[in-house]
Design a protein around this motif. Structure first.
Motif, PDB file in Angstrom:
ATOM      1  N   LEU A   1       0.866  -1.170   0.000  1.00 12.72           N
ATOM      2  CA  LEU A   1       0.000   0.000   0.000  1.00 12.72           C
ATOM      3  C   LEU A   1       0.908   1.226   0.000  1.00 12.72           C
TER       4      LEU A   1
ATOM      5  N   THR B   1      -2.882   7.287  -0.298  1.00 14.15           N
ATOM      6  CA  THR B   1      -4.304   7.474  -0.560  1.00 14.15           C
ATOM      7  C   THR B   1      -4.458   8.515  -1.664  1.00 14.15           C
TER       8      THR B   1
ATOM      9  N   ILE C   1      -6.906   3.640  -2.225  1.00 17.44           N
ATOM     10  CA  ILE C   1      -5.566   3.420  -1.683  1.00 17.44           C
ATOM     11  C   ILE C   1      -4.747   2.877  -2.832  1.00 17.44           C
TER      12      ILE C   1
ATOM     13  N   LEU D   1      -1.566   1.173  -4.880  1.00 16.20           N
ATOM     14  CA  LEU D   1      -0.805  -0.049  -4.650  1.00 16.20           C
ATOM     15  C   LEU D   1       0.390  -0.139  -5.579  1.00 16.20           C
TER      16      LEU D   1
ATOM     17  N   TYR E   1      -6.083  -0.341  -7.516  1.00 14.63           N
ATOM     18  CA  TYR E   1      -6.287   0.295  -6.221  1.00 14.63           C
ATOM     19  C   TYR E   1      -7.129  -0.599  -5.324  1.00 14.63           C
TER      20      TYR E   1
ATOM     21  N   LYS F   1      -8.238   1.765   5.385  1.00 15.17           N
ATOM     22  CA  LYS F   1      -7.614   3.094   5.405  1.00 15.17           C
ATOM     23  C   LYS F   1      -7.149   3.455   6.818  1.00 15.17           C
TER      24      LYS F   1
ATOM     25  N   PHE G   1      -4.084   1.418   7.581  1.00 13.44           N
ATOM     26  CA  PHE G   1      -2.948   1.908   6.794  1.00 13.44           C
ATOM     27  C   PHE G   1      -2.374   3.186   7.395  1.00 13.44           C
TER      28      PHE G   1
END
Length: 193
Positions: free
Chosen positions: A105, A108, A118, A120, A136, A176, A179
């Motif tokens: 990850l 954002t 998010i 990748l 994503y 999220k 993360f």
């Protein structure tokens, strides 16, 4: 008639709560999940088992050692010969297929349609084009609209996922949040154990 409607309303609410807030027990065992964490050098991993149909919980958020903290459905890509039950996998740009392997990850953002996402980066040979393909994690109204599982039914293939990990709004918020606390989270997408 009024009692009949109240009964069905109660039943609907019960099914929503049961299926979305009671964790699924159809997930890999803790030993396998701990091995996945060790393999990708992460304490938190998002495992996606594409061998399960799209209507079942096949996204598992796991924190090592030994705790599944969330399960939920995730859509697969609509490209190639994918069906609502089984995805086809490809790393080719423009394939609209899901890809297997380990992802990092990276941040954002907001997609062109205004949805949050998010971003990748693929860490495996099988998903090395993830950033170029704009793969994503993003919420999808299609996943969020079905608040409970209907046995045997699957999410239809749509352009909701052109290879992305399309999840419910609830799952997206959870991912999220995790993360933001731990940027070393990885995704491990696989097909079978």
């Amino acid at each position: 008639m009024k009692k009949f409607l109240i009964f069905f309303l109660f039943l609907f609410v019960f099914l929503v709560v049961w299926n979305r807030y009671v964790p699924s027990h159809n997930h890999p065992d803790n030993e396998i999940m701990n091995e996945m964490c060790d393999k990708v050098n992460a304490t938190t991993i998002i495992a996606v088992d594409f061998s399960r149909p799209s209507c079942e919980d096949r996204l598992y958020i796991f924190r090592s050692p030994g705790a599944i903290i969330y399960t939920g459905p995730v859509l697969h890509g609509c490209g190639g010969k994918s069906t609502p039950r089984t995805p086809e996998f490809s790393n080719q740009i423009g394939s609209n297929c899901s890809s297997l392997g380990v992802y990092e990850l990276t941040g954002t953002s907001t997609m062109s349609n205004g949805y949050p996402c998010i971003t990748l980066r693929g860490l495996s040979k099988t998903n090395s084009n993830a950033a170029a393909r704009h793969i994503y994690i993003h919420p999808s109204i299609r996943v969020s609209l079905l608040p409970f599982e209907i046995y045997g039914a699957c999410f239809p293939l749509t352009n909701s996922s052109k290879g992305c990990f399309a999840v419910s709004y609830q799952a997206f918020r959870k991912i999220k949040e995790l993360f933001e606390k731990d940027p070393k989270i990885k995704i491990y997408a696989y097909c079978g154990t």
